[in-house]
Design a protein around this motif. Structure first.
Motif, mmCIF file in Angstrom:
data_model
loop_
_atom_site.group_PDB
_atom_site.id
_atom_site.type_symbol
_atom_site.label_atom_id
_atom_site.label_comp_id
_atom_site.label_asym_id
_atom_site.label_seq_id
_atom_site.Cartn_x
_atom_site.Cartn_y
_atom_site.Cartn_z
ATOM 1 N N ASN A 1 14.787 -35.046 91.109
ATOM 2 C CA ASN A 1 14.389 -35.148 92.513
ATOM 3 C C ASN A 1 14.719 -36.529 93.072
ATOM 4 N N ARG B 1 17.303 -32.873 99.800
ATOM 5 C CA ARG B 1 15.939 -32.457 99.472
ATOM 6 C C ARG B 1 15.355 -31.589 100.585
ATOM 7 N N SER B 2 15.581 -31.976 101.842
ATOM 8 C CA SER B 2 15.086 -31.193 102.979
ATOM 9 C C SER B 2 15.769 -29.833 103.048
ATOM 10 N N LEU C 1 17.173 -28.154 100.574
ATOM 11 C CA LEU C 1 16.729 -27.352 99.429
ATOM 12 C C LEU C 1 15.313 -26.817 99.652
ATOM 13 N N SER C 2 14.398 -27.670 100.099
ATOM 14 C CA SER C 2 13.021 -27.205 100.298
ATOM 15 C C SER C 2 12.938 -26.207 101.448
ATOM 16 N N GLY C 3 13.711 -26.414 102.501
ATOM 17 C CA GLY C 3 13.735 -25.449 103.602
ATOM 18 C C GLY C 3 14.281 -24.103 103.170
ATOM 19 N N SER C 4 15.346 -24.129 102.360
ATOM 20 C CA SER C 4 15.927 -22.879 101.858
ATOM 21 C C SER C 4 14.944 -22.129 100.973
ATOM 22 N N LEU C 5 14.250 -22.845 100.099
ATOM 23 C CA LEU C 5 13.259 -22.205 99.239
ATOM 24 C C LEU C 5 12.100 -21.634 100.058
ATOM 25 N N PHE C 6 11.692 -22.335 101.107
ATOM 26 C CA PHE C 6 10.625 -21.846 101.976
ATOM 27 C C PHE C 6 11.030 -20.537 102.650
#
Length: 94
Positions: free
Chosen positions: A63, A71-72, A74-79
Motif C-alpha cells: 500500500n 490507491r483512490s 483501486l478503492s473506488g473500483s472495489l467499492f
C-alpha cells in the motif's frame, strides 16, 4: 476466546431470527451444542495471528508503494464492485 464467544452469541441470534445457524461443529470433539468447538477456534486464532504478523505487514508495504491516485482508483473500483455484488444478491436472486 472473544471471537469464540461472539460466534456462540451469533449462533443464538441467528437461531432466534432465522430458525438455524450456518455452521455445525458436531463432528469435532470438544464442541458445545455444535455451535462452537475447540479445534476450529484454535485454528482460527492461529490463522488470525498469521495474518496479523505476516500478511498485514506485506499489505502495508504494498500500500505504501502505491500513489495516491492509484490507491483512490483501486478503492473506488472495489467499492463499486462490492455495491454491484450487494445489489445483485439482494434484488436479483430469490
Amino acid at each position: 476466546a472473544l471471537t469464540t464467544g461472539l460466534e456462540l452469541l451469533t449462533s443464538y441470534i441467528m437461531e432466534w431470527t432465522t430458525g438455524g445457524w450456518l455452521w455445525d461443529y458436531e463432528r469435532f470433539a470438544w464442541n458445545f451444542q455444535g455451535r462452537i468447538a475447540l479445534n476450529p477456534s484454535i485454528r482460527f486464532g492461529i490463522g488470525g495471528m498469521f495474518f496479523l504478523y505476516c500478511v498485514q505487514p506485506l499489505l502495508e508495504k504494498a500500500n505504501g508503494a502505491l500513489t495516491e491516485k492509484t490507491r483512490s482508483l483501486l478503492s473506488g473500483s472495489l467499492f463499486v464492485l462490492i455495491c454491484v455484488d450487494f445489489f445483485y444478491h439482494i434484488f436479483l436472486t430469490v
